[in-house]
Design an enzyme around this catalytic site. Structure first.
Site, PDB file in Angstrom:
ATOM      1  CE  LYS A 155     -19.498  11.218   4.102  1.00 36.40           C
ATOM      2  NZ  LYS A 155     -17.618  11.650   3.628  1.00 36.40           N
ATOM      3  CG  ASP A 191     -13.172  10.783   3.115  1.00 42.38           C
ATOM      4  OD1 ASP A 191     -13.142  10.403   3.438  1.00 42.38           O
ATOM      5  OD2 ASP A 191     -13.579  11.710   4.088  1.00 42.38           O
TER       6      ASP A 191
HETATM    7  C1  BGC Z   1     -17.848   7.236   3.565  1.00 49.87           C
HETATM    8  C2  BGC Z   1     -16.919   7.252   3.137  1.00 49.87           C
HETATM    9  C3  BGC Z   1     -15.673   8.106   3.681  1.00 49.87           C
HETATM   10  C4  BGC Z   1     -16.329   8.546   5.068  1.00 49.87           C
HETATM   11  C5  BGC Z   1     -15.836   9.568   5.884  1.00 49.87           C
HETATM   12  C6  BGC Z   1     -18.660   7.850   4.827  1.00 49.87           C
HETATM   13  O1  BGC Z   1     -19.805   7.845   4.973  1.00 49.87           O
HETATM   14  O2  BGC Z   1     -18.974   6.537   3.742  1.00 49.87           O
HETATM   15  O3  BGC Z   1     -16.488   7.773   1.664  1.00 49.87           O
HETATM   16  O4  BGC Z   1     -14.973   8.157   3.055  1.00 49.87           O
HETATM   17  O5  BGC Z   1     -17.533   8.576   5.410  1.00 49.87           O
HETATM   18  O6  BGC Z   1     -15.919  11.110   5.045  1.00 49.87           O
END
Ligand code: BGC
Length: 454
Positions: A155, A191
């Site tokens: 992200k 989360d």
């Molecule tokens: C992460 C996860 C997370 C999800 C939602 C993903 O990029 O790898 O750990 O739960 O985003 O936030």
């Protein structure tokens, strides 16, 4: 939307039932591989053990701090669990400057500890002992509730010296550097786990936590006997454990190439984590807007859009150069529009291209393009969810959901349900509930369970 040429153009975003069935089968297979110790290393979906083995019973009480890192904002929360399934939450949001997002781990954790310190002072709770739950929403190998090794960033985060490090230790050290001796880090969680816990706090049938926000992922309640890598003593005392699927990485070994498009490949190439999180990149808020921008640019170049616009060159230039100009939030606004006035769509076209006169046909077409992209995302989530619901195989399975795309897109929930109905085993009832502050309440609940065990 009647234009057969545009329909044909967008066809690659429309997944047939047989394609979805194939995605469903491949997904189920990856889950089995993730849980099995011999195939775990090769699985796309790592199915990480969370070490959370108890769902809340609603009686939890006490004051807890929670940190929430991993979405659009960083938040600090004070959660008061009051028993009787009740909780109150006070929170504050802190921006993370871009230079910290891509700086060193020490800078990031010092920033977090500073925000925490400011919050504790503002709330005047710094005098007494404060247990803390840290919702850290990135792929981690957990070695216990308090020990969680970061596998990799997703992200858009990219802090150096943090991969393979224990995030719990990094946080503890940063808190110690600021001298907040009253705060104890009791639990680290994803989360999705927070969402599952917070929904289970209100509904005893909740078995799945889902996030469709900046990123996308799910966790679910698994039988300990199916989890090869769980320590044997933890299988003796408890029957269940929450598994963090990390399904965003589904497809990273090539399993989704048969449904990915060139737009998906461009989105991936422009990201800091090329070749990773390919399922997530077809679904989550960080990428949906970009997919529309790329498709709209190509459709305009091929004379399928803005045919009568005097502004076409400007439109092409904006769409070509301004990466990120089409925000995911615009998809939601466009699909919320009412016929025949298209107020939101017109405003968005004005915002983007400064067009004075907007053609209704272009509004209809743009809406159709947004629908195709959002519907594909919802369909992909739906087959993953159906896979988990069928694995759980209980008569009533509730799914707790959070995340900006799910919450703000007016049709995402409906799109998902239609496809889930096709794939969930007849006889299993499922329902979807919106989570209320999963990352905060859920972190407090995990910390509460941990302090009970302590
Ligand atoms: C992460 C996860 C997370 C999800 C939602 C993903 O990029 O790898 O750990 O739960 O985003 O936030």
């Amino acid at each position: 939307m009647q234009d057969p040429r545009l329909k044909e153009f967008m066809k690659e975003f429309t997944l047939s039932d047989s394609q979805l069935k194939e995605v469903y089968n491949r997904f189920g297979n990856e889950i089995r591989k993730g849980l099995n110790k011999d195939t775990h290393a090769k699985a796309d979906t790592k199915c990480f053990i969370t070490y959370v083995q108890d769902l809340p019973n609603g009686d939890e009480r006490g004051k807890f701090l929670a940190l929430d890192l991993g979405g659009t904002n960083f938040r600090v929360l004070l959660v008061t669990l009051k028993g009787h399934h009740d909780a109150t939450i006070v929170s504050n949001t802190y921006p993370i400057p871009q230079e910290i997002l891509v700086g060193t781990g020490e800078q990031l954790f010092d920033h977090i500890a500073k925000c925490l310190d400011d919050f504790v002072k503002a709330q005047q709770v710094g005098e007494s002992y404060l247990p803390l739950g840290f919702t850290f929403s990135f792929p981690c190998v957990q070695l216990g509730l308090k020990k969680s090794m970061l596998v990799r960033w997703t992200k858009g985060f990219q802090c150096s010296n943090t991969e393979n490090e224990d995030v719990g230790r990094l946080l503890k050290e940063a808190i110690a550097r600021r001298g907040n001796t009253e705060i104890e880090v009791l639990a680290l969680l994803n989360d999705t786990t927070g969402t599952l816990m917070s929904c289970a706090h209100r509904n005893a049938n909740c078995r799945i936590g889902l996030i469709v926000g900046t990123g996308c992922n799910a966790c679910y309640v698994e039988n300990v006997d199916c989890v090869d890598l769980l320590e044997p003593e933890l299988k003796r005392t408890k029957k269940k454990v929450i598994i963090n699927v990390e399904w965003g990485a589904f497809g990273d070994s090539g399993l989704l190439e048969f449904v990915r498009t060139d737009y998906d490949r461009i989105v991936d190439k422009m990201s800091p984590n090329i070749g990773q999180q390919l399922y997530e990149k077809m679904i989550s808020g960080m990428y949906l807007g970009e997919l529309v921008r790329l498709a709209l640019h190509k459709a305009t170049k091929e004379n399928l859009m803005f045919l009568r616009s005097a502004n076409k060159n400007k439109i092409l230039e904006v769409l070509n150069k301004e990466v990120g100009c089409f925000k995911t939030e615009m998809l939601s606004r466009i699909e919320a529009d009412t016929f025949p006035d298209f107020t939101n769509t017109k405003n968005i076209l004005k915002e983007l291209f400064g067009s004075e006169k907007v053609n209704i046909e272009d509004c209809q077409k743009l809406r159709f393009m947004c629908e195709c992209v959002a519907q594909r995302a919802a369909n992909l989530v739906a087959v993953g969810l159906a896979g988990l619901v069928n694995r759980i195989n209980e008569p009533n399975v509730v799914i707790g959901v959070d995340g900006s795309v799910y919450k703000h897109h007016p049709k995402f929930d409906a799109y998902m349900r239609v496809t889930m109905r096709k794939f969930v085993t007849p006889g299993i009832k499922f329902d979807i509930m919106l989570s209320e502050d999963g990352s905060g309440r859920g972190a407090a609940l995990v910390a509460a369970v941990a302090s009970r065990q302590k």
